[in-house]
Design a protein around this motif. Structure first.
Motif, PDB file in Angstrom:
ATOM      1  N   THR A 121       0.829  -1.201   0.000  1.00  0.00           N
ATOM      2  CA  THR A 121       0.000   0.000   0.000  1.00  0.00           C
ATOM      3  C   THR A 121       0.864   1.252   0.000  1.00  0.00           C
ATOM      4  O   THR A 121       0.556   2.235  -0.676  1.00  0.00           O
ATOM      5  CB  THR A 121      -0.936   0.009   1.221  1.00  0.00           C
ATOM      6  OG1 THR A 121      -1.763  -1.150   1.163  1.00  0.00           O
ATOM      7  CG2 THR A 121      -1.816   1.235   1.242  1.00  0.00           C
TER       8      THR A 121
ATOM      9  N   ALA B 219      -6.808  10.857   3.271  1.00  0.00           N
ATOM     10  CA  ALA B 219      -6.564   9.920   4.377  1.00  0.00           C
ATOM     11  C   ALA B 219      -7.560   8.756   4.337  1.00  0.00           C
ATOM     12  O   ALA B 219      -7.184   7.598   4.569  1.00  0.00           O
ATOM     13  CB  ALA B 219      -6.659  10.638   5.713  1.00  0.00           C
ATOM     14  N   LEU B 220      -8.798   9.042   4.022  1.00  0.00           N
ATOM     15  CA  LEU B 220      -9.802   7.989   3.902  1.00  0.00           C
ATOM     16  C   LEU B 220      -9.498   7.096   2.705  1.00  0.00           C
ATOM     17  O   LEU B 220      -9.669   5.873   2.763  1.00  0.00           O
ATOM     18  CB  LEU B 220     -11.191   8.612   3.766  1.00  0.00           C
ATOM     19  CG  LEU B 220     -12.380   7.668   3.730  1.00  0.00           C
ATOM     20  CD1 LEU B 220     -12.450   6.876   5.017  1.00  0.00           C
ATOM     21  CD2 LEU B 220     -13.655   8.456   3.515  1.00  0.00           C
TER      22      LEU B 220
ATOM     23  N   ARG C 132      -6.491   6.469   1.519  1.00  0.00           N
ATOM     24  CA  ARG C 132      -5.347   5.623   1.897  1.00  0.00           C
ATOM     25  C   ARG C 132      -5.780   4.483   2.812  1.00  0.00           C
ATOM     26  O   ARG C 132      -5.300   3.354   2.672  1.00  0.00           O
ATOM     27  CB  ARG C 132      -4.282   6.467   2.587  1.00  0.00           C
ATOM     28  CG  ARG C 132      -3.532   7.348   1.657  1.00  0.00           C
ATOM     29  CD  ARG C 132      -2.473   8.149   2.406  1.00  0.00           C
ATOM     30  NE  ARG C 132      -1.734   8.988   1.493  1.00  0.00           N
ATOM     31  CZ  ARG C 132      -1.775  10.313   1.501  1.00  0.00           C
ATOM     32  NH1 ARG C 132      -2.498  10.950   2.395  1.00  0.00           N
ATOM     33  NH2 ARG C 132      -1.080  11.001   0.627  1.00  0.00           N
ATOM     34  N   ALA C 133      -6.665   4.769   3.740  1.00  0.00           N
ATOM     35  CA  ALA C 133      -7.140   3.719   4.655  1.00  0.00           C
ATOM     36  C   ALA C 133      -7.926   2.653   3.895  1.00  0.00           C
ATOM     37  O   ALA C 133      -7.750   1.450   4.138  1.00  0.00           O
ATOM     38  CB  ALA C 133      -7.997   4.325   5.752  1.00  0.00           C
ATOM     39  N   SER C 134      -8.773   3.075   2.976  1.00  0.00           N
ATOM     40  CA  SER C 134      -9.544   2.098   2.207  1.00  0.00           C
ATOM     41  C   SER C 134      -8.642   1.314   1.265  1.00  0.00           C
ATOM     42  O   SER C 134      -8.876   0.132   1.010  1.00  0.00           O
ATOM     43  CB  SER C 134     -10.669   2.779   1.434  1.00  0.00           C
ATOM     44  OG  SER C 134     -10.148   3.710   0.519  1.00  0.00           O
TER      45      SER C 134
ATOM     46  N   LEU D   4      -5.581   0.436   1.953  1.00  0.00           N
ATOM     47  CA  LEU D   4      -4.957  -0.562   2.821  1.00  0.00           C
ATOM     48  C   LEU D   4      -5.894  -1.737   3.063  1.00  0.00           C
ATOM     49  O   LEU D   4      -5.484  -2.901   2.988  1.00  0.00           O
ATOM     50  CB  LEU D   4      -4.550   0.067   4.152  1.00  0.00           C
ATOM     51  CG  LEU D   4      -3.961  -0.887   5.194  1.00  0.00           C
ATOM     52  CD1 LEU D   4      -2.641  -1.458   4.715  1.00  0.00           C
ATOM     53  CD2 LEU D   4      -3.802  -0.179   6.517  1.00  0.00           C
TER      54      LEU D   4
END
Length: 66
Positions: free
Chosen positions: A26, A46-47, A49-51, A53
């Motif tokens: 990621t 940021a959201l 990047r989290a999704s 991952l």
């Protein structure tokens, strides 16, 4: 791949190394997308990047446990 892996005499779930590999993958994808300028059109980086991952780790888990 077994569900547990023996590491120095302790058993850890197989998803732990997969999650570490997913985080590294990621990170590489994130650097590539940043260099391409995709984050200028993403609403919440940021959201995103989290999704990303979650998607990568889920794909690795499905590839191993399928």
């Amino acid at each position: 791949m077994p569900r547990d892996i023996a590491l120095l005499g302790a058993y850890i779930p197989a998803m732990v190394p997969l999650s570490i590999a997913g985080a590294a993958l990621t990170w590489a994808i994130d650097r590539l997308l940043g260099a391409l300028g995709l984050y200028r059109v993403v609403w919440h980086p940021a959201l995103f990047r989290a999704s990303l991952l979650v998607i990568v780790c889920g794909a690795l888990g499905l590839a191993v446990y399928r």
